[in-house]
Write a protein that holds these residues in place. Structure first.
Motif, PDB file in Angstrom:
ATOM      1  N   GLY A  47       0.639  -0.955   0.475  1.00 25.00           N
ATOM      2  CA  GLY A  47      -0.394  -0.400   0.404  1.00 25.00           C
ATOM      3  C   GLY A  47       0.694   1.398  -0.495  1.00 25.00           C
ATOM      4  N   ALA A  48       0.175   2.192   0.114  1.00 30.68           N
ATOM      5  CA  ALA A  48       0.588   3.850   0.177  1.00 30.68           C
ATOM      6  C   ALA A  48       0.469   4.121   2.030  1.00 30.68           C
ATOM      7  N   SER A  49       1.910   4.901   1.978  1.00 31.34           N
ATOM      8  CA  SER A  49       1.645   5.411   3.945  1.00 31.34           C
ATOM      9  C   SER A  49       0.374   5.935   3.522  1.00 31.34           C
ATOM     10  N   ALA A  50      -0.157   7.540   2.265  1.00 23.88           N
ATOM     11  CA  ALA A  50      -1.122   8.026   2.834  1.00 23.88           C
ATOM     12  C   ALA A  50      -2.866   6.685   3.112  1.00 23.88           C
ATOM     13  N   ASP A  51      -2.283   5.626   3.007  1.00 29.28           N
ATOM     14  CA  ASP A  51      -3.590   5.028   3.613  1.00 29.28           C
ATOM     15  C   ASP A  51      -2.983   3.618   4.209  1.00 29.28           C
ATOM     16  N   SER A  52      -2.019   3.756   5.126  1.00 28.89           N
ATOM     17  CA  SER A  52      -2.455   2.697   5.744  1.00 28.89           C
ATOM     18  C   SER A  52      -2.576   2.796   7.458  1.00 28.89           C
ATOM     19  N   ALA A  53      -3.469   3.969   6.991  1.00 21.71           N
ATOM     20  CA  ALA A  53      -4.625   3.803   8.790  1.00 21.71           C
ATOM     21  C   ALA A  53      -5.220   3.229   8.274  1.00 21.71           C
ATOM     22  N   ASN A  54      -6.214   3.444   7.601  1.00 23.80           N
ATOM     23  CA  ASN A  54      -7.639   3.214   6.532  1.00 23.80           C
ATOM     24  C   ASN A  54      -6.881   1.800   6.375  1.00 23.80           C
ATOM     25  N   LEU A  55      -5.843   0.964   5.544  1.00 26.75           N
ATOM     26  CA  LEU A  55      -6.109  -0.612   6.137  1.00 26.75           C
ATOM     27  C   LEU A  55      -6.155  -0.925   6.766  1.00 26.75           C
ATOM     28  N   ALA A  56      -5.193  -0.120   8.201  1.00 27.67           N
ATOM     29  CA  ALA A  56      -4.760  -1.383   9.783  1.00 27.67           C
ATOM     30  C   ALA A  56      -6.062  -0.957  10.219  1.00 27.67           C
ATOM     31  N   ALA A  57      -7.408  -0.204   9.556  1.00 24.83           N
ATOM     32  CA  ALA A  57      -8.272  -0.097  10.563  1.00 24.83           C
ATOM     33  C   ALA A  57      -9.590  -1.625  10.213  1.00 24.83           C
ATOM     34  N   GLY A  58      -8.989  -1.448   8.183  1.00 29.70           N
ATOM     35  CA  GLY A  58      -9.987  -2.480   7.977  1.00 29.70           C
ATOM     36  C   GLY A  58      -9.528  -3.556   8.312  1.00 29.70           C
ATOM     37  N   LEU A  59      -8.265  -3.590   8.039  1.00 30.35           N
ATOM     38  CA  LEU A  59      -7.728  -4.692   8.990  1.00 30.35           C
ATOM     39  C   LEU A  59      -8.186  -5.426   9.990  1.00 30.35           C
ATOM     40  N   ASN A  84       7.471  -1.393  -7.485  1.00 27.18           N
ATOM     41  CA  ASN A  84       7.597  -1.908  -8.882  1.00 27.18           C
ATOM     42  C   ASN A  84       6.058  -2.400  -8.425  1.00 27.18           C
ATOM     43  N   SER A  85       5.186  -2.019  -7.345  1.00 30.15           N
ATOM     44  CA  SER A  85       4.046  -3.340  -7.536  1.00 30.15           C
ATOM     45  C   SER A  85       3.168  -2.907  -8.626  1.00 30.15           C
ATOM     46  N   GLY A  86       2.886  -1.805  -9.654  1.00 29.45           N
ATOM     47  CA  GLY A  86       2.493  -2.090 -10.626  1.00 29.45           C
ATOM     48  C   GLY A  86       3.067  -2.014 -12.191  1.00 29.45           C
ATOM     49  N   THR A  87       3.968  -2.714 -12.222  1.00 26.46           N
ATOM     50  CA  THR A  87       4.705  -2.918 -12.931  1.00 26.46           C
ATOM     51  C   THR A  87       5.510  -4.504 -12.795  1.00 26.46           C
ATOM     52  N   GLU A  88       5.925  -5.039 -11.862  1.00 30.05           N
ATOM     53  CA  GLU A  88       6.622  -6.254 -11.957  1.00 30.05           C
ATOM     54  C   GLU A  88       5.807  -7.160 -11.459  1.00 30.05           C
ATOM     55  N   LEU A  89       5.093  -8.333 -11.797  1.00 30.34           N
ATOM     56  CA  LEU A  89       4.242  -9.317 -11.444  1.00 30.34           C
ATOM     57  C   LEU A  89       5.049 -10.264 -10.533  1.00 30.34           C
ATOM     58  N   GLY A  90       4.183  -9.434  -9.181  1.00 29.91           N
ATOM     59  CA  GLY A  90       4.933 -10.642  -7.688  1.00 29.91           C
ATOM     60  C   GLY A  90       5.761 -10.147  -7.156  1.00 29.91           C
ATOM     61  N   SER A  91       6.328  -9.463  -7.835  1.00 27.87           N
ATOM     62  CA  SER A  91       7.554  -9.223  -7.493  1.00 27.87           C
ATOM     63  C   SER A  91       7.745  -8.227  -5.935  1.00 27.87           C
ATOM     64  N   ALA A  92       7.561  -7.469  -5.481  1.00 32.86           N
ATOM     65  CA  ALA A  92       7.322  -6.245  -4.847  1.00 32.86           C
ATOM     66  C   ALA A  92       6.176  -7.356  -3.925  1.00 32.86           C
ATOM     67  N   ALA A  93       5.681  -8.311  -3.987  1.00 29.46           N
ATOM     68  CA  ALA A  93       5.188  -9.044  -2.392  1.00 29.46           C
ATOM     69  C   ALA A  93       5.846 -10.173  -2.848  1.00 29.46           C
ATOM     70  N   VAL A  94       6.599 -10.851  -3.175  1.00 31.64           N
ATOM     71  CA  VAL A  94       7.123 -12.016  -2.193  1.00 31.64           C
ATOM     72  C   VAL A  94       8.620 -10.754  -1.340  1.00 31.64           C
ATOM     73  N   ALA A  95       8.944  -9.495  -2.008  1.00 31.80           N
ATOM     74  CA  ALA A  95       9.982  -9.044  -1.242  1.00 31.80           C
ATOM     75  C   ALA A  95       9.286  -8.601   0.697  1.00 31.80           C
ATOM     76  N   ALA A  96       7.702  -7.699  -0.122  1.00 34.77           N
ATOM     77  CA  ALA A  96       7.532  -7.690   1.351  1.00 34.77           C
ATOM     78  C   ALA A  96       6.809  -8.099   2.518  1.00 34.77           C
ATOM     79  N   LEU A  97       7.272  -9.651   1.689  1.00 32.92           N
ATOM     80  CA  LEU A  97       7.024 -11.041   3.106  1.00 32.92           C
ATOM     81  C   LEU A  97       8.742 -11.410   3.268  1.00 32.92           C
ATOM     82  N   ALA A  98       9.181 -11.496   2.674  1.00 35.12           N
ATOM     83  CA  ALA A  98      10.240 -11.771   3.227  1.00 35.12           C
ATOM     84  C   ALA A  98      10.917 -10.653   4.288  1.00 35.12           C
TER      85      ALA A  98
END
Ligand code: FAD
Length: 324
Positions: free
Chosen positions: A39-51, A66-80
């Motif tokens: 996510g973006a830092s501006a959305d983090s409060a909303n995301l946190a409240a919802g989750l 790179n989340s919009g330009t490269e398939l899956g790489s951002a998610a892999v890095a975030a989880l790592a």
């Protein structure tokens, strides 16, 4: 209890997808749920409240360029990154096309192993145990990972437990930092239009699916009419997809979607093992087929031997009259 990472898939506008509640609920059955979301830092409060409302005790918002330009790489890095920060006992992802690829790549980066397509989870003697339905649902098996990070993909719709809401989850916002090998480049994203008012196949509570027995694209309307009378999603066998009755996104089975709805109605589907692999964990299965020896009846809770063109219109009429 140990931390359990729950990866949250989001739509193009950054909203958590419906699988979020199940991922967090599943994580809560074996530990403390930590939702990991791009996510973006501006959305983090909303995301946190919802989750938090879905039961996440901790929310990790990963900022990625790179989340919009490269398939899956951002998610892999975030989880790592999150795995380094929270030392989880397991990482859960939904068993969807996108997240399955992320799970495999994460296993390489974080030196773990994937237990795929889990339909249940339990914690036993300090080990996370994943439960699987295999060979077209004929056998139940269990698996675990020894000596590395346990990464699980969870079949959407298979785990009903939901976590208690958390009013103020602990929030971490951090840029992704783990370097991962480049993934496929995304040139363009187009959201497929969902028919208005009809639930998506993945995670649906009820599914009505049609097979080659429906006979034509035009007659597939029969499947849709029954689905709409029940508020169900529409699915199909591979033979129906190959014959061009519906798009591939409707396919249920080994090479399509795996579904675990409360109710699955199979119309003109023979019940090949590859089809059953994607629907046999449905809680109640109803089959309508004119061949009394069709294998679908072996897994059906209720079966009608008859012609779909005679049985289904009567069924739709009866459902409509009972629903007023
Ligand atoms: P059929 O087997 O042709 O059955 C049609 C049924 O309709 C028959 O039972 C017939 O009695 C009944 N019928 C006909 N007319 C009527 C009527 N008027 N009223 C009532 N009943 C009627 N299949 C999948 O579905 N999903 C998968 O993901 C999948 N993956 C595969 C992967 C591999 C590697 C392979 C080899 C196969 C895969 N298949 C998959 C294909 C699978 O083996 C079957 O061929 C397919 O499921 C058959 O689809 P069907 O039941 O619609 O068609």
């Amino acid at each position: 209890m140990g931390n359990v990472l729950a990866f949250i898939e989001t739509t193009a506008d950054g909203t958590p997808k419906p699988t979020a509640a199940e991922q967090i609920g599943a994580a809560a059955t074996i530990g403390t749920p930590v939702a990991v979301v791009l996510g973006a830092s501006a959305d983090s409060a909303n995301l946190a409240a919802g989750l938090g409302r879905l039961g996440a005790e901790r929310v990790y918002v990963a900022l990625a360029e790179n989340s919009g330009t490269e398939l899956g790489s951002a998610a892999v890095a975030a989880l790592a990154d999150a795995a380094k920060a929270f030392s989880p006992v397991a990482v859960l992802l939904p068993h969807t096309s996108d997240s399955k690829a992320v799970a495999g790549r994460l296993a390489v980066v974080a030196r773990g192993a994937v237990a795929a397509n889990a339909v249940g989870l339990r914690f036993d003697a300090d080990e996370v145990i994943a439960q699987h339905s295999v060979f077209g649902g004929d056998y139940n098996t269990e698996s675990t990972v020894e000596g590395g990070l346990m990464i699980l993909t969870v079949r959407p719709g298979s785990i009903e437990k939901r976590a208690e809401p958390v009013a103020e989850p602990e929030v971490t916002v951090a840029p992704v930092s783990t370097a991962v090998a480049p993934g496929a480049t995304i040139d363009d994203i187009e959201e497929t239009a969902k028919p208005a008012g009809r639930p998506a196949l993945r995670g649906a509570k009820a599914v009505v699916a049609g097979g080659r027995g429906i006979g034509s694209k035009e007659d597939f309307l029969l499947v849709e009419q029954l689905a709409d009378s029940l508020g169900a999603a529409v699915g199909a066998s591979r033979a129906a997809v190959d014959a061009g009755y519906v798009p591939q996104s409707y396919q249920v089975g080994q090479t399509g979607e795996s579904v675990s709805p409360q109710l699955y109605i199979a119309l003109g589907i023979s019940g090949a093992i590859q089809h059953r692999a994607g629907m046999q964990t449905a809680k109640t299965i109803v089959a309508i087929n004119k061949d009394e020896d069709a294998p679908i009846f072996e897994v059906a809770d209720f079966g009608i031997v008859g012609d779909v063109f005679s049985v289904v219109p009567q069924l739709v009429e009866e459902i409509k009259s009972r629903r007023g």
